[in-house]
Design an enzyme around this catalytic site. Structure first.
Site, short mmCIF file in Angstrom:
data_model
loop_
_atom_site.label_atom_id
_atom_site.label_comp_id
_atom_site.label_asym_id
_atom_site.label_seq_id
_atom_site.Cartn_x
_atom_site.Cartn_y
_atom_site.Cartn_z
N GLU A 17 0.83 -1.20 0.00
CA GLU A 17 0.00 0.00 0.00
C GLU A 17 0.88 1.27 0.00
O GLU A 17 1.89 1.33 0.70
CB GLU A 17 -0.88 -0.01 1.26
CG GLU A 17 -1.79 1.20 1.40
CD GLU A 17 -2.55 1.21 2.73
OE1 GLU A 17 -3.58 1.88 2.80
OE2 GLU A 17 -2.09 0.55 3.69
N LYS A 57 -10.26 2.73 -1.48
CA LYS A 57 -10.33 2.12 -0.15
C LYS A 57 -11.61 2.53 0.56
O LYS A 57 -11.93 3.71 0.70
CB LYS A 57 -9.11 2.55 0.66
CG LYS A 57 -8.95 1.88 2.02
CD LYS A 57 -7.61 2.27 2.63
CE LYS A 57 -7.35 1.58 3.96
NZ LYS A 57 -6.01 1.93 4.49
N CYS A 65 -5.60 -2.74 2.89
CA CYS A 65 -5.21 -2.65 4.30
C CYS A 65 -6.40 -2.78 5.26
O CYS A 65 -6.88 -3.87 5.48
CB CYS A 65 -4.41 -1.38 4.54
SG CYS A 65 -3.38 -1.45 6.04
#
Length: 298
Positions: free
Chosen positions: A43, A116, A153
């Site tokens: 990431e 995200k 993540c």
């Protein structure tokens, strides 16, 4: 039989983009040289993890995706090597900023983007300061080398995300990551918990998971710092780790899977056949309610 070789790339980050792009490319080429067809890097690999601090100047790192130099560079790399290469960058779109993956197929074409969805906000991981919550929803990407689901993540802690991608036909789940120590309590080591939650997604959906983390000490502007603990890994369809990196050091992990064989195992196990979405309504609410709230009801 459709064999695919996946790779997880673990690396540390320097301060400048050019150094990180060059380091990532070298590791990607290493992975491709080992036969990898889908390669995952960590990431926000373009620089240090700036979310340790809340500093307005870091917003200058965000770039529009149209003509993004890092994306364009790795489109060429993906096309040359014939690999699927998701690239995670800090995106600016008008007045919004997102933590975004650009899904690059093996011919260098861009299949689309994922922003995200779950944005953390804790000491040292103050991402809500920098990122709007993603608005793309979860997707599975039909690439040259298989159907790939990817989340970023903090998304990896939510089983709903993995299941959404699996239901859309994902055959492999990818999670680029930046995780390490907890500034309020450096003695708290979340590594095993972090791995186990993704191993659970793998086992529950009967498909491999690939996680790529950074490693090394990264210092914030004040006394706050994070030691990213590496430990990138790949699972098989049961959630067992078949490849794992150490806590430190650049590493390239690879594993090969028969996607047709995995699909047959999923079909035979019955997990998707026996689902009861008509009973899962509480998942779609924040408080777990099943209907209009009644005072005193639970």
């Amino acid at each position: 039989m459709r064999n695919v070789t996946v790779a997880s790339v673990q690396m540390s980050m320097a301060d400048d983009v050019a150094t990180n792009v060059a380091a990532a490319e070298a590791l990607i080429r290493d992975a491709a040289g080992r036969g990898a067809q889908i390669v995952l890097i960590p990431e926000l690999f373009e620089g240090r993890y700036f979310c340790i601090d809340q500093l307005p100047e870091h917003f200058e790192r965000a770039r529009p995706l149209d003509g993004h130099p890092t994306v364009e560079h790795f489109r060429s790399v993906a096309s040359e090597l014939g690999i699927v290469l998701p690239i995670n960058v800090y995106e600016r779109a008008g007045q919004a900023t997102f933590n975004t993956v650009v899904m690059i197929d093996a011919d260098g074409s861009v299949l689309g983007t994922y922003r995200k969805s779950h944005i953390p906000d804790g000491p040292g991981y103050t991402e809500k300061y920098y990122f709007n919550p993603g608005d793309t929803g979860f997707r599975a990407w039909d690439t040259r080398h298989g159907v790939v689901g990817i989340a970023i993540c903090w998304d990896q802690w939510f089983p709903e995300a993995a299941r959404c991608m699996a239901l859309q036909g994902a055959e492999v789940l990818l999670y680029p990551t930046a995780i390490g120590s907890e500034p309020p309590d450096p003695s708290w080591d979340s590594r095993d918990h972090w791995q186990r939650v993704m191993q659970g997604h793998s086992a529950a959906n009967l498909m491999p998971v690939v996680a790529a983390n950074r490693f090394g000490l990264e210092q914030g502007a004040a006394d706050r710092a994070i030691t990213f603990y590496g430990s990138s890994f790949i699972t098989d369809l049961t959630g067992a780790k078949v490849a794992e990196a150490g806590r430190e050091g650049d590493e390239v992990l690879t594993a090969t899977f028969d996607l047709d064989g995995l699909r047959n195992r999923r079909n035979g196990w019955g997990l998707f056949r026996d689902r009861r979405p008509d009973l899962y309504g509480p998942i779609t609410t924040l408080d777990g309610s099943t209907g209009p709230r009644t005072p005193g009801a639970r």
